[in-house]
Design a protein around this motif. Structure first.
Motif, PDB file in Angstrom:
ATOM      1  N   SER A 280       2.324   0.066   3.958  1.00 13.84           N
ATOM      2  CA  SER A 280       2.152  -1.189   4.673  1.00 13.84           C
ATOM      3  C   SER A 280       2.166  -2.348   3.698  1.00 13.84           C
ATOM      4  CB  SER A 280       0.834  -1.182   5.458  1.00 13.84           C
ATOM      5  OG  SER A 280      -0.265  -1.069   4.563  1.00 13.84           O
TER       6      SER A 280
ATOM      7  N   ASN B 227       0.013   4.236   0.068  1.00 19.59           N
ATOM      8  CA  ASN B 227      -0.562   5.316   0.866  1.00 19.59           C
ATOM      9  C   ASN B 227       0.031   5.336   2.287  1.00 19.59           C
ATOM     10  OD1 ASN B 227      -2.322   7.517   1.231  1.00 19.59           O
ATOM     11  ND2 ASN B 227      -3.808   6.203   2.249  1.00 19.59           N
ATOM     12  N   ASP B 228       0.115   4.149   2.902  1.00 18.14           N
ATOM     13  CA  ASP B 228       0.679   4.080   4.263  1.00 18.14           C
ATOM     14  C   ASP B 228       1.931   3.223   4.340  1.00 18.14           C
ATOM     15  OD1 ASP B 228      -0.311   1.536   3.999  1.00 18.14           O
ATOM     16  OD2 ASP B 228      -1.892   1.766   5.488  1.00 18.14           O
TER      17      ASP B 228
ATOM     18  N   ASP C  61       0.853  -1.183   0.000  1.00 18.75           N
ATOM     19  CA  ASP C  61       0.000   0.000   0.000  1.00 18.75           C
ATOM     20  C   ASP C  61       0.890   1.235   0.000  1.00 18.75           C
ATOM     21  OD1 ASP C  61      -1.760   2.130   0.610  1.00 18.75           O
ATOM     22  OD2 ASP C  61      -3.148   0.752   1.594  1.00 18.75           O
TER      23      ASP C  61
END
Length: 394
Positions: free
Chosen positions: A390, A387-388, A385
């Protein structure tokens, strides 16, 4: 042979309309294969009509044909007796499931693995796999008449697998023909296939690039190539159809090309230092295309201009994947890094280091922040991911 993931591909939600995957038990397979019609002796004229006199003289051509053994399963048990309820539920795909196709090269075997990812339920598991005879080099999903994966390898033939069948032993059909005793009838590539691209605007068209320095456009309705583009002077390593224009194809070789495929010899090309490893069209600006090279460079081309808009050293080694979405450019490399760039300002936003070379990258159209990464070492196959930052583990 080392163990690594050379290719990954996301499949959009809802494209696999089968809700119950076809799967035969050993008993069902036995009944199909052992049931024989009443034998009838053929006359010499019959044998001649059917071509049985020359049956053993040529390699069998499986193009366009599907063997009944392709419906077999690898398990030796009866599924009705041994499968648990949870296993059966896992086989049923939901409308919001994504498939992730993974080409896996192991020390002793090669396989095409079909994973299921569901962002709403947080499910991530392997649905089924297909044992391959040759190490996969590239793969592409296409859904013109079903749920299929086209796979390229060192064999110079494109194998097309039906993803709705569990336990296939043979592909549904192959693209290309290689006959030892009748070589003048051969068609297709003559060397390893390095990339495959499906034209979503013209769903009967599939493009393939090869070590033989050619690009072929295949007609899936006839299972034959109808256009041959050559004289690249080097391996054709990357293909990408334009997101809006059905006739426009980006081709990466020792130079970067943009073809108008309505005629085989209409194109524009740009010289680069090194070789093109990956190409990716801008999803919002149809004039822009991004290129990654074997020297780690990231380059942006405006197809209306003679020179690139910008280029910079993105990686220490070759670029093995490019994914562009919104304001981000994501790139992977054998230098063991995944990088996220600001598309407008061209500066590095995030970097993730892995403990092995990265060989493949693809972004999810239904969840654009999610990318699939394939590599070697402990970086085999992971969902990431951006975005974060992770990792999703299976």
């Amino acid at each position: 042979m080392t163990s690594f993931i050379p290719c990954v591909k996301w499949v959009k939600q809802g494209v696999s309309l089968h809700q119950n995957t076809i799967k035969l038990s050993q008993q069902e397979l036995k009944e199909l294969t052992e049931t024989k019609p009443k034998e009838k002796e053929l006359s010499k004229s019959d044998k001649k009509d059917y071509g049985l006199d020359n049956y053993d003289e040529e390699e069998m051509d499986m193009s366009g044909a599907m063997s009944i053994s392709g419906l077999a399963v690898y398990n030796n048990t009866d599924f009705n007796d041994s499968d648990t309820d949870s296993d059966k539920l896992d086989e049923i795909l939901k409308p919001d499931d994504n498939l992730v196709l993974v080409g896996n090269v192991k020390k002793n075997e090669c396989s095409l693995e079909v994973y299921v990812y569901n962002g709403n339920d947080k499910d991530f598991y392997i649905h089924h796999d297909i044992i391959l005879k040759h190490p996969p080099l590239c793969l592409e999903w296409f859904g013109s008449v079903g749920n299929f994966c086209a796979l390229g390898s060192m064999s110079a033939m494109i194998e097309v697998w039906d993803l709705d069948l569990i336990g296939c032993l043979e592909p549904t059909f192959r693209l290309g023909r290689k006959k030892k005793k009748n070589p003048e009838s051969n068609y297709g590539h003559t060397d390893a296939i390095l990339d495959i691209a499906w034209n979503e605007h013209l769903p009967h068209i599939l493009a393939s690039g090869s070590v033989d320095e050619t690009t072929l456009l295949w007609d899936l309705e006839k299972n034959e190539p109808h256009t041959r583009m050559e004289n690249f002077g080097d391996h054709v390593q990357s293909l990408r159809w334009h997101p809006f224009e059905s006739q426009t194809l980006a081709v990466g070789s020792s130079d970067f090309y943009v073809y108008d495929c309505r005629t085989y010899d209409t194109y524009k090309n740009w010289n680069i230092k090194g070789k093109v490893e990956k190409t990716h069209w801008d999803p919002s600006n149809g004039f822009l295309c991004y290129v990654g090279t074997d020297r780690g460079q990231l380059i942006c081309y405006d197809c209306r201009a003679d020179k690139p808009l910008w280029k910079y050293k993105g990686h220490e080694n070759e670029v093995t994947g490019i994914y562009v979405w919104d304001k981000f450019i994501v790139s992977s490399s054998t230098d063991e890094t995944l990088k996220v760039w600001d598309r407008e300002n061209k500066h590095l936003i995030k970097i993730r280091e892995f403990s092995g070379a990265l060989h493949s990258l693809d972004g999810c159209t239904d969840n654009p922040f999610l990318v699939a990464v394939g590599g070697s070492g402990t970086s085999k196959f992971q969902l990431f991911d951006i975005n974060d930052f992770s990792l999703k583990t299976c």
